[in-house]
Design an enzyme around this catalytic site. Structure first.
Site, short mmCIF file in Angstrom:
data_model
loop_
_atom_site.label_atom_id
_atom_site.label_comp_id
_atom_site.label_asym_id
_atom_site.label_seq_id
_atom_site.Cartn_x
_atom_site.Cartn_y
_atom_site.Cartn_z
N GLY A 71 43.80 41.89 38.21
CA GLY A 71 44.09 41.45 36.84
C GLY A 71 45.08 42.34 36.11
N CYS A 126 52.83 38.05 40.54
CA CYS A 126 51.39 38.26 40.63
C CYS A 126 50.73 36.89 40.74
CB CYS A 126 50.83 39.01 39.45
SG CYS A 126 49.05 39.17 39.60
N GLY A 238 54.04 42.86 53.67
CA GLY A 238 53.01 41.85 53.95
C GLY A 238 52.42 42.07 55.33
N GLY A 239 51.23 42.62 55.37
CA GLY A 239 50.52 42.76 56.64
C GLY A 239 51.12 43.73 57.62
#
Ligand code: RRO
Length: 298
Positions: A71, A126, A238-239
Site C-alpha cells: 500500500g 503499482c 522480475g523473478g
C-alpha cells in the site's frame, strides 16, 4: 570479463540493481546490498506526503513467488530526502530514487525535496494503489507530462512499467518525452484466497505477484521494449532468482537486471548471480555483459 555496464549515462560496476521496495528506507540495508556486491540500489517508492500503507497482512509467500499489498507505505518526500542524502554519503554505488506522482508539479516537488539521487524511477505501475500517482499505466498522456517536466529540469528518468495494459503505448509516450530508460516489470496483479476463512488473504485484497512466477512475463516485456526501442536501456526486473534468469533478461535486451524477491534468501544471492553471469560469459567466450545485451534478437 567485463561486468561493468553503462545504463543511460550511469556507470555501474556490474548489472545487478536492487529493485524498488526491497530495501525500504533503510540506509543500513542499502549499505549491506552494496557490500554484497550490488551495482546500484533503488529506494522504496516515495510520495509527496507520508503514507501508512494497508492493514496486515501485507505479504503472502507462495512456493513460486510472493504477493504483496504494502500500500505504498513511505515517510514522504521530505524525510526520504534526508535518508537518500545519507545513503549517498555512505554508499559508493548509484542510488535510484523511485517516486510516485500523478502530476508534473507533484513529481517536481518530490524530486526537489529528495535532492540526492543519481536517477529517478517514475513508478507508473503499482498494481493496487489507486489515485496516488502509482496507477499511470492507463494514462499515457499523464506519463508524457510528468516525464517531460522531469526531463526539462535535467533529471535522469527511468519509467517503471507494469506488465498490464498497453505498456508499449505508455512507453512510446515516455520515449517521445525523452525518457532515459525503462524498468520492467513491476508486480502482476494477483489475489490469494484463504479457503477456510473464505476471503482474500491480504489486507489490501488485491496484491502484486513477484518472484519466480512472473519471470517469463518479464522476459517477454523486456524483449518487446528492446525490439521497439533498441537504443533505450532497460533494467529488466522480475523473478531473477539466479544467474540464468539474469542472463535471459540481458539476452532479451536488458542493460541491467533488478533483483527483489530473491533477496529474501539473503544478500548472498547478489554474489551468486554475479558469479554465474561471469562464468557464463567466460565459458561462452564473450568479453563483457554489454556484448550480450539483446543477443536473443539477432
Ligand atoms: O507499496 C506497494 O504496495 C507496492 C508498490 Br508502490 C509497487 O509499485 N509494487 C508493488 O508490488 N507494491
Amino acid at each position: 570479463v567485463e561486468l561493468s555496464v553503462e545504463v543511460a549515462g550511469l556507470r555501474l560496476r556490474n548489472p545487478v540493481v536492487v529493485a524498488s521496495g526491497v530495501l525500504g528506507v533503510s540506509v543500513g540495508l542499502m549499505k549491506r546490498a552494496e557490500d554484497a556486491g550490488a551495482g546500484a540500489v533503488t529506494s522504496k517508492t516515495v510520495t509527496l506526503n507520508p503514507r501508512e500503507g494497508y492493514p496486515n497482512p501485507v505479504v503472502y509467500e507462495l512456493d513460486y513467488g510472493l504477493v504483496n499489498s504494502m500500500g505504498l507505505p513511505n515517510p514522504g518526500a521530505e524525510e526520504m530526502g534526508r535518508i537518500l542524502r545519507e545513503a549517498r554519503r555512505v554508499l559508493g554505488i548509484p542510488v535510484i530514487a523511485s517516486i510516485g506522482a500523478s502530476t508534473p508539479d507533484e513529481a517536481l516537488r518530490i524530486a526537489e525535496a529528495l535532492e540526492g539521487f543519481d536517477a529517478l524511477e517514475l513508478n507508473a505501475s503499482c498494481p493496487h494503489v489507486k489515485g496516488l500517482g502509482a496507477d499511470l499505466m492507463s494514462d499515457p498522456d499523464a506519463v508524457y507530462g510528468i516525464v517531460s517536466a522531469l526531463k526539462s529540469s535535467g533529471y535522469r528518468v527511468f519509467l517503471k512499467l507494469s506488465p498490464h495494459g498497453d505498456y508499449l503505448a505508455v512507453a512510446r509516450k515516455a520515449y517521445s518525452a525523452g525518457v532515459d530508460g525503462f524498468t520492467a516489470i513491476n508486480t502482476a496483479k494477483a489475489m490469494v484466497i484463504d479457503v477456510y476463512a473464505r476471503k482474500p488473504v491480504l489486507g489490501g485484497v488485491v496484491g502484486g505477484l513477484s518472484g519466480r512466477a512472473i519471470h517469463p512475463i518479464a522476459v517477454r516485456v523486456v524483449y518487446e521494449l528492446h525490439r521497439e526501442f533498441p537504443e533505450v536501456p532497460v533494467i529488466g526486473t522480475g523473478g531473477v532468482e539466479g544467474w540464468v534468469e539474469a542472463v535471459e533478461l540481458i539476452l532479451a535486451g536488458a542493460s541491467a537486471v533488478g533483483v527483489g524477491t530473491a533477496l529474501k534468501r539473503g544478500f548472498e544471492v547478489i554474489g551468486e548471480i554475479l558469479g554465474g553471469i561471469e562464468r557464463y560469459l567466460r565459458d561462452e567466450g564473450f568479453p563483457s555483459v554489454e556484448s550480450i545485451v539483446g543477443l536473443a534478437h539477432k
